[in-house]
Scaffold this active site. Sequence first.
Site, PDB file in Angstrom:
ATOM      1  N   ASP A  20      12.641  25.188   4.451  1.00  0.00           N
ATOM      2  CA  ASP A  20      12.838  24.325   5.613  1.00  0.00           C
ATOM      3  C   ASP A  20      12.387  22.849   5.096  1.00  0.00           C
ATOM      4  O   ASP A  20      12.625  21.756   5.965  1.00  0.00           O
ATOM      5  CB  ASP A  20      11.804  24.644   6.695  1.00  0.00           C
ATOM      6  CG  ASP A  20      12.821  25.351   7.798  1.00  0.00           C
ATOM      7  OD1 ASP A  20      13.967  25.218   7.667  1.00  0.00           O
ATOM      8  OD2 ASP A  20      12.288  26.036   8.862  1.00  0.00           O
ATOM      9  N   GLN A  37       9.547  30.053  12.317  1.00  0.00           N
ATOM     10  CA  GLN A  37      10.606  29.269  13.039  1.00  0.00           C
ATOM     11  C   GLN A  37       9.574  28.602  14.356  1.00  0.00           C
ATOM     12  O   GLN A  37       8.411  28.963  14.819  1.00  0.00           O
ATOM     13  CB  GLN A  37      11.187  30.648  13.935  1.00  0.00           C
ATOM     14  CG  GLN A  37      12.036  30.188  15.006  1.00  0.00           C
ATOM     15  CD  GLN A  37      13.343  29.305  14.655  1.00  0.00           C
ATOM     16  OE1 GLN A  37      13.927  29.576  13.658  1.00  0.00           O
ATOM     17  NE2 GLN A  37      13.586  28.235  15.525  1.00  0.00           N
ATOM     18  N   LYS A  39      20.306  32.890  12.016  1.00  0.00           N
ATOM     19  CA  LYS A  39      19.987  32.634  10.597  1.00  0.00           C
ATOM     20  C   LYS A  39      20.181  34.063   9.888  1.00  0.00           C
ATOM     21  O   LYS A  39      20.692  33.992   8.892  1.00  0.00           O
ATOM     22  CB  LYS A  39      18.500  32.137  10.429  1.00  0.00           C
ATOM     23  CG  LYS A  39      18.540  30.799  10.970  1.00  0.00           C
ATOM     24  CD  LYS A  39      17.085  30.226  11.291  1.00  0.00           C
ATOM     25  CE  LYS A  39      17.130  28.790  11.868  1.00  0.00           C
ATOM     26  NZ  LYS A  39      15.799  28.294  12.181  1.00  0.00           N
TER      27      LYS A  39
END
Length: 289
Positions: free
Chosen positions: A116, A93, A49
């Site tokens: 997200d 994460q 990422k």
Amino acid sequence: MIIDGKAIADSIEQEISSKIAGEVFHRRPGLAVVLIGELAPSHAYVKMKKKGCDRVGINSYIYQFDENISEHDLLSTIQDLNGDEKIDGILVQLPLPDHILPHKIFASIDPGKDIDGFNPVNMGKILLGMSDGFCPCTPLGIKLLFEKLSIDLTGKNVTILGRSNIVGKPLAALLMQNSPGLNATVTLAHSKTKDLQAVCHRADVLVAAIGIPQFITREYIKQGAVVIDVGINRVDDPDAKTGYRLVGDVDFHSVFEKCSLITPVPKGVGPMTIASLLLNTWTSFRRRI
Ligand code: NAD
């Protein structure tokens, strides 16, 4: 035919990169990534990422914590990031350590920075068909694949295997929307689904997101179906430098000749997920400046 997810993702990244470089902004877009613990796959994903951000001109800030971080300290870090002007996107994460409740963490992220798309506000917006939220990156990446390949899902039978909050559920909500190119007839199958083979065999488009290496074989596939393999599974391989290789949830070689299109693993859905993360961060930046 094999779908080149990497090439499609590269073209999306190119577009983002040109937009960031093409105008004079007083700052660059900023993505905060919160990484907890030492799990090797999590570190690998965060590295990918970060590299993606570097490629397109997004500033990335990695906040790394020991796996014993308290829920309180994590929540207070997120509060700080919510108020930090240089941050447009906040990503935590997964997976989180057992003592931290994911729902509580996602709910604490400012919905306007929730790139997200796991905050209940953004999940709700997907269900309602509202376009001013954020869609989780893997479902968004799959939708973009269909768009870029001009695959019209209208009236098609789409079977999604796996009902996770990050892939299956939001993808089902997205593909069934009353919107040009979508309008699919969606079946969401899971571990308790009966006669899974028959359910999959009806699918014009089959999306596998169950996390079981090479589970889907040709018996599950309708002749000419489109197969989207979301799975990323590590299997032992003594011949590989790392000692493992990555395979999907689909047995590629068994299925290849029977389907019309298939995403490989790696270089299929994975790069599209990263491109979608960069796109969501760019979108957040544009909304915020
Ligand atoms: P998860 O473990 O949260 O959920 C798995 C789902 O599969 C569950 O809903 C379960 O009901 C279903 N399932 C399990 N066994 C089944 C069976 N035998 N038959 C039918 N359904 C069954 O999984 P997840 O987080 O959605 O991830 C799924 C896979 O996708 C994993 O391999 C993960 O690594 C991968 N993944 C890839 C990307 C990407 O960018 N390519 C992103 C997210 C997840």
